[in-house]
Design an enzyme around this catalytic site. Structure first.
Site, PDB file in Angstrom:
ATOM      1  N   GLY A   1      25.475 -16.225  42.590  1.00 39.02           N
ATOM      2  CA  GLY A   1      24.103 -16.308  42.107  1.00 39.02           C
ATOM      3  C   GLY A   1      23.997 -16.064  40.613  1.00 39.02           C
ATOM      4  O   GLY A   1      22.959 -16.330  40.003  1.00 39.02           O
TER       5      GLY A   1
ATOM      6  N   ARG B   1      36.348 -14.967  49.234  1.00 36.96           N
ATOM      7  CA  ARG B   1      35.963 -13.718  49.896  1.00 36.96           C
ATOM      8  C   ARG B   1      35.958 -13.923  51.404  1.00 36.96           C
ATOM      9  O   ARG B   1      35.940 -15.073  51.867  1.00 36.96           O
ATOM     10  CB  ARG B   1      34.539 -13.342  49.464  1.00 36.96           C
ATOM     11  CG  ARG B   1      34.345 -13.301  47.964  1.00 36.96           C
ATOM     12  CD  ARG B   1      32.947 -13.787  47.575  1.00 36.96           C
ATOM     13  NE  ARG B   1      32.846 -13.943  46.121  1.00 36.96           N
ATOM     14  CZ  ARG B   1      32.351 -13.043  45.288  1.00 36.96           C
ATOM     15  NH1 ARG B   1      31.858 -11.926  45.777  1.00 36.96           N
ATOM     16  NH2 ARG B   1      32.335 -13.241  43.999  1.00 36.96           N
TER      17      ARG B   1
ATOM     18  N   ASP C   1      30.971 -10.035  51.698  1.00 36.07           N
ATOM     19  CA  ASP C   1      30.996 -10.972  50.563  1.00 36.07           C
ATOM     20  C   ASP C   1      31.640 -10.330  49.333  1.00 36.07           C
ATOM     21  O   ASP C   1      31.876 -11.009  48.336  1.00 36.07           O
ATOM     22  CB  ASP C   1      29.579 -11.456  50.217  1.00 36.07           C
ATOM     23  CG  ASP C   1      28.614 -10.303  50.001  1.00 36.07           C
ATOM     24  OD1 ASP C   1      28.414  -9.520  50.941  1.00 36.07           O
ATOM     25  OD2 ASP C   1      28.068 -10.181  48.891  1.00 36.07           O
TER      26      ASP C   1
HETATM   27  P1  AMP Z   1      26.287  -8.176  44.565  1.00 40.24           P
HETATM   28  O1  AMP Z   1      25.456  -7.105  45.146  1.00 40.24           O
HETATM   29  O2  AMP Z   1      26.403  -8.151  43.070  1.00 40.24           O
HETATM   30  O3  AMP Z   1      27.622  -8.327  45.229  1.00 40.24           O
HETATM   31  O4  AMP Z   1      25.493  -9.540  44.846  1.00 40.24           O
HETATM   32  C1  AMP Z   1      25.084  -9.971  46.114  1.00 40.24           C
HETATM   33  C2  AMP Z   1      24.533 -11.380  45.981  1.00 40.24           C
HETATM   34  O5  AMP Z   1      23.384 -11.394  45.121  1.00 40.24           O
HETATM   35  C3  AMP Z   1      25.482 -12.402  45.411  1.00 40.24           C
HETATM   36  O6  AMP Z   1      25.217 -13.651  46.019  1.00 40.24           O
HETATM   37  C4  AMP Z   1      25.124 -12.406  43.949  1.00 40.24           C
HETATM   38  O7  AMP Z   1      25.497 -13.579  43.295  1.00 40.24           O
HETATM   39  C5  AMP Z   1      23.621 -12.242  44.013  1.00 40.24           C
HETATM   40  N1  AMP Z   1      23.062 -11.622  42.819  1.00 40.24           N
HETATM   41  C6  AMP Z   1      23.193 -10.331  42.418  1.00 40.24           C
HETATM   42  N2  AMP Z   1      22.536 -10.100  41.279  1.00 40.24           N
HETATM   43  C7  AMP Z   1      21.965 -11.286  40.927  1.00 40.24           C
HETATM   44  C8  AMP Z   1      21.154 -11.724  39.846  1.00 40.24           C
HETATM   45  N3  AMP Z   1      20.779 -10.885  38.876  1.00 40.24           N
HETATM   46  N4  AMP Z   1      20.771 -13.012  39.834  1.00 40.24           N
HETATM   47  C9  AMP Z   1      21.149 -13.855  40.782  1.00 40.24           C
HETATM   48  N5  AMP Z   1      21.886 -13.537  41.836  1.00 40.24           N
HETATM   49  C10 AMP Z   1      22.308 -12.254  41.908  1.00 40.24           C
HETATM   50 MG    MG Z   2      29.045  -9.437  45.404  1.00 40.75          MG
END
Ligand code: AMP
Ligand code: MG
Length: 487
Positions: free
Chosen positions: A92, A183, A252
């Protein structure tokens, strides 16, 4: 040594097609500047460390320009978050820029985190803030230096681009390196969306690119799953032995390579606490320090479920059964070494468990305890460490057992014992308060502390002149920092 424009790309994942990833260009950040760079990570790409001074460096890793043969892609995956299945995740805010080959023939994924919105951004802004980018950078390189498998980090690029979290912050990008960004959640995505052909494409890719030796086995996919189980058992044993708490062990965030991956509100233990929860959003303690072991197994069983189209349930179950014994063997081996034991005895496990029980609730610094234990001959070391324990009688019982155990070791040479123990017991770890000090300075425009802390942590086992303050227990303000989950 190569210049920046001499990297050789071969983008194998991109060639798997649009079902597995989507072409997206990075969105640049304003006034990109190098916050910190890792010479060791640059060496993985055969890059001359001087390239970090080249103006092109911040342009490339700040998303302003690209190599002609990079093929930026956002990968699609799903995963179990805090035990619940989330059907649509994916990159994301990060992009796989491409795969680079080094002169040794190794290939490295270049992944730019914080590169803007993608089709998988959901409600997010596609950005990463300076604070979390620095934490990921420091942790990646510090874990690697400790001998704990991890994705690597080449650099952090800061910017003027405003980003809104709890308050207004600044956007940054981290360039992450790993042999693969696949992953557990990649396999889950194609399994739950019932797309066996794409899942097969993914599985073949992972097998041939990352587990080639498994192709020789009678059941290649089963051999691959076994390897993933083994690597994760070893990884989590290292986390437990060194007091690393990942904090967000969603599927993930689990790498098929068994490397530490996707850093969030992680922490190294300061005081030993088996129940430590580093993630303040984790109200039930699902990812508490001691739960990392059963959760590792749970995550592997989620992966096993996704692999049922390829492998029989009986074989998967049997292989999953290897996780705990393998974990235990690695953990015991490491902890014995941390205690200075070179041989193995049946009762060692009990000796280790008893020590951790004594530490629990006694405010014992987990890292420094082992370091100090190796500073002096066992008898003196134990006498000195005793003063820190609340339950003195309990500690004395343990110390008597430990000294008896040590006396059955063949220690002729105290210098050799110290050297051996110091080689596995770090003096410097990435304590949250140290990271916070470096972040505070960086947010005020001074990046020197991030670089200094990084440099200290790349040699965690070696006492470094003038760096005593990095080996100290946290001050009162730094003991229970609430690390924001937003990043
Ligand atoms: P994380 O908690 O960083 O592992 O992210 C979990 C999911 O949320 C993944 O699909 C990330 O790409 C998405 N994600 C986290 N932060 C953001 C952000 N600021 N903008 C877009 N997607 C995000
Ligand atoms: Mg992540």
């Amino acid at each position: 040594m190569k210049a920046l424009d001499e990297l050789t790309f071969d983008n194998r994942f991109a060639r798997l097609g649009d079902a597995l990833s989507t072409h997206v260009l990075p969105e640049p950040i304003d006034a990109p500047r190098v916050v910190v760079a890792s010479n060791a990570a640059m060496a993985l790409l055969d890059l001359d460390p001087a390239v970090a001074q080249d103006p092109m460096f911040a342009q490339l890793f700040g998303g302003h320009t690209l190599w002609a043969n990079a093929e930026p892609r956002a990968m699609v995956y799903s995963g179990h978050q805090f035990g619940s299945y989330n059907p649509q995740l994916g990159d994301g805010r990060g992009l796989l820029l491409g795969e680079v080959y080094n002169d040794a023939g190794e290939h490295w994924d270049l992944h730019l985190k914080g590169a803007g919105m993608t089709p998988y951004s959901r409600m997010g802004d596609g950005r990463a803030v300076l604070r979390s980018s620095i934490r990921e950078f420091l942790a990646s390189e510090a874990l690697h230096a400790l001998g704990i498998p991890s994705s690597r980090a080449l650099c952090v690029i800061g910017s003027d681009t405003p980003v809104w979290r709890e308050t207004q912050e600044r956007a940054a990008m981290v360039l992450r390196l790993a042999p693969s960004h696949v992953r557990f959640g990649h396999f889950e995505y194609f399994y739950y969306t019932k797309r066996p052909e794409q899942q097969k494409l993914l599985a073949e890719h992972v097998l041939t690119m990352h587990f080639p030796e498994c192709q020789e086995q009678p059941e290649p996919y089963l051999a691959m799953f076994r390897e993933i189980v083994e690597r994760n058992a070893e990884l989590i044993a290292k986390w437990q032995a060194y007091g690393f708490c990942h904090g967000v062990m969603n599927t993930d965030n689990m790498s098929i390579l068994g490397i530490t991956f996707d850093f969030g509100p992680f922490a190294f233990l300061d005081d030993f606490d088996a129940n430590f929860i580093c993630n303040h959003s984790d109200h039930e303690g699902r990812y508490s320090f001691s739960n990392q072991v059963p959760i590792g197994q749970w995550n592997l069983s989620a992966l096993a479920q996704a692999l049922t189209p390829f492998i029989s349930v009986e074989a998967l179950r049997e292989t999953l059964g290897l996780f705990l014994p393998l974990y235990q063997a690695h953990y015991l081996d490491l902890m014995r070494r941390r205690l200075g034991l070179t041989s193995a005895e049946e009762a060692d496990q009990q000796l280790i468990e008893a020590l951790l029980q004594k530490m629990q609730g006694s405010s014992i610094d987990y890292t420094l305890f082992f370091r100090r234990l190796g500073d002096e001959p066992a008898e003196q070391a134990v006498a000195r460490l005793r003063e820190e324990f609340v339950d003195l009688k309990g500690f004395d019982d343990w110390a008597a057992q430990y000294l008896a155990r040590v006396s059955r070791e063949d220690i002729q040479d105290e210098d050799a014992r110290r050297e051996r123990m110091h080689a596995v017991n770090p003096l410097y770890i990435l304590r949250n308060y140290l990271a916070q000090k470096a972040i505070d300075a960086a947010q005020a425009g001074d990046y020197s502390e991030v670089q200094r802390l990084h440099d200290v942590l790349t040699q965690p086992f070696t006492e470094q002149a003038g760096m005593q303050s990095y080996a100290e227990r946290p001050p009162e303000w730094g003991k229970h920092l609430e690390i924001s989950c937003s990043s």
